[in-house]
Design a protein around this motif. Sequence first.
Motif, PDB file in Angstrom:
ATOM      1  N   ARG A 133      -1.109  -5.918   8.549  1.00 44.50           N
ATOM      2  CA  ARG A 133      -1.389  -5.070   7.708  1.00 44.50           C
ATOM      3  C   ARG A 133      -2.881  -5.559   7.015  1.00 44.50           C
ATOM      4  NH1 ARG A 133       0.950  -4.377   2.310  1.00 44.50           N
ATOM      5  NH2 ARG A 133       2.903  -3.883   3.079  1.00 44.50           N
ATOM      6  N   HIS A 134      -3.757  -4.699   6.421  1.00 49.59           N
ATOM      7  CA  HIS A 134      -5.090  -4.999   5.751  1.00 49.59           C
ATOM      8  C   HIS A 134      -4.840  -4.492   4.254  1.00 49.59           C
ATOM      9  CE1 HIS A 134      -9.064  -6.664   4.993  1.00 49.59           C
ATOM     10  NE2 HIS A 134      -9.229  -5.323   4.706  1.00 49.59           N
ATOM     11  N   PRO A 135      -5.013  -5.127   3.298  1.00 52.51           N
ATOM     12  CA  PRO A 135      -5.448  -6.916   3.156  1.00 52.51           C
ATOM     13  C   PRO A 135      -3.928  -7.121   3.482  1.00 52.51           C
ATOM     14  CG  PRO A 135      -5.487  -5.617   0.874  1.00 52.51           C
ATOM     15  CD  PRO A 135      -5.415  -4.545   1.957  1.00 52.51           C
ATOM     16  N   ARG A 136      -3.997  -8.260   3.967  1.00 54.99           N
ATOM     17  CA  ARG A 136      -2.733  -9.254   3.905  1.00 54.99           C
ATOM     18  C   ARG A 136      -2.130  -9.489   2.469  1.00 54.99           C
ATOM     19  NH1 ARG A 136      -4.119 -13.634   8.590  1.00 54.99           N
ATOM     20  NH2 ARG A 136      -4.739 -12.380  10.241  1.00 54.99           N
ATOM     21  N   GLY A 137      -0.828  -9.969   2.618  1.00 50.97           N
ATOM     22  CA  GLY A 137      -0.191 -10.152   1.264  1.00 50.97           C
ATOM     23  C   GLY A 137       1.230  -9.893   1.148  1.00 50.97           C
ATOM     24  N   ASP A 138       1.625  -9.512   0.175  1.00 49.54           N
ATOM     25  CA  ASP A 138       3.271  -9.140  -0.051  1.00 49.54           C
ATOM     26  C   ASP A 138       3.113  -7.833   0.670  1.00 49.54           C
ATOM     27  OD1 ASP A 138       2.432  -7.065  -1.637  1.00 49.54           O
ATOM     28  OD2 ASP A 138       2.644  -8.404  -3.470  1.00 49.54           O
ATOM     29  N   ALA A 139       4.609  -7.194   0.619  1.00 50.74           N
ATOM     30  CA  ALA A 139       4.713  -5.954   1.349  1.00 50.74           C
ATOM     31  C   ALA A 139       4.737  -4.685   0.178  1.00 50.74           C
ATOM     32  CB  ALA A 139       6.414  -6.150   1.789  1.00 50.74           C
ATOM     33  N   SER A 140       3.690  -4.677  -0.493  1.00 50.99           N
ATOM     34  CA  SER A 140       3.538  -3.771  -1.512  1.00 50.99           C
ATOM     35  C   SER A 140       3.136  -2.510  -0.726  1.00 50.99           C
ATOM     36  CB  SER A 140       2.570  -4.143  -2.493  1.00 50.99           C
ATOM     37  OG  SER A 140       1.273  -4.233  -1.974  1.00 50.99           O
ATOM     38  N   LEU A 141       2.774  -1.595  -1.522  1.00 49.85           N
ATOM     39  CA  LEU A 141       2.496  -0.163  -0.732  1.00 49.85           C
ATOM     40  C   LEU A 141       0.718  -0.113  -0.934  1.00 49.85           C
ATOM     41  CD1 LEU A 141       4.643   2.429  -2.249  1.00 49.85           C
ATOM     42  CD2 LEU A 141       4.954   1.294  -0.069  1.00 49.85           C
TER      43      LEU A 141
END
Length: 207
Positions: free
Chosen positions: A31-39
Amino acid sequence: MSGRGPDILRAASLPAVPWKNGGGVTTEIARHPRGDASLDFAWRISVARIACDGPFSAYPDIDRTLAVVSGQGLSLEIEGAQPVILSAASAPLAFPGERPVHARLSAGPVDALNVMTRRDLIRHAVLPVTQPIAHPLPTNVVAAVLVAPVGFVAVDGPDGGTGIGLGPGDAAVFDPAADRLLGIRPLGGSHAWLVSMHRPTGQPGAG
């Protein structure tokens, strides 16, 4: 492919994320941006396990593409369109994420490649790869991800030399600024999907 090479994502390291509506589990690839699994993403690529009939989650302002990678088939009833039956031999299906969708399994669970991009930021294309190809990335591509859900795939190194190998469930993330020509070779009857993200017209800074 450039000498630096892609980032390799091995299947064992990929996180499982619950569906937004709680009806299943998705293996998130990138995913972009990387990070938590938010929407809150510009783009997201995953492989979802669809184990029972039911509705898809709604994703307003998101464009989606779905491709069956394993299983006996899937019927999608998309609001405003005729039902579509997808199988591993079908072309990827694109549809708006906010449109109501109901899935019906043909015969048992299905694994499906799921690509989502935020419409105002990014567009995407999904290319099935079943034969060796030398694929040039257009100059407007900002990210490219090769997904190998089943079987083994080789990615050639510079000038056709030794590159890297992807096993079942692995993926490779390319930097289009360095990797403009991708040599991809499915092995032993396997197949893969090359997902490319590009900027919408008039959005030079997206991605």
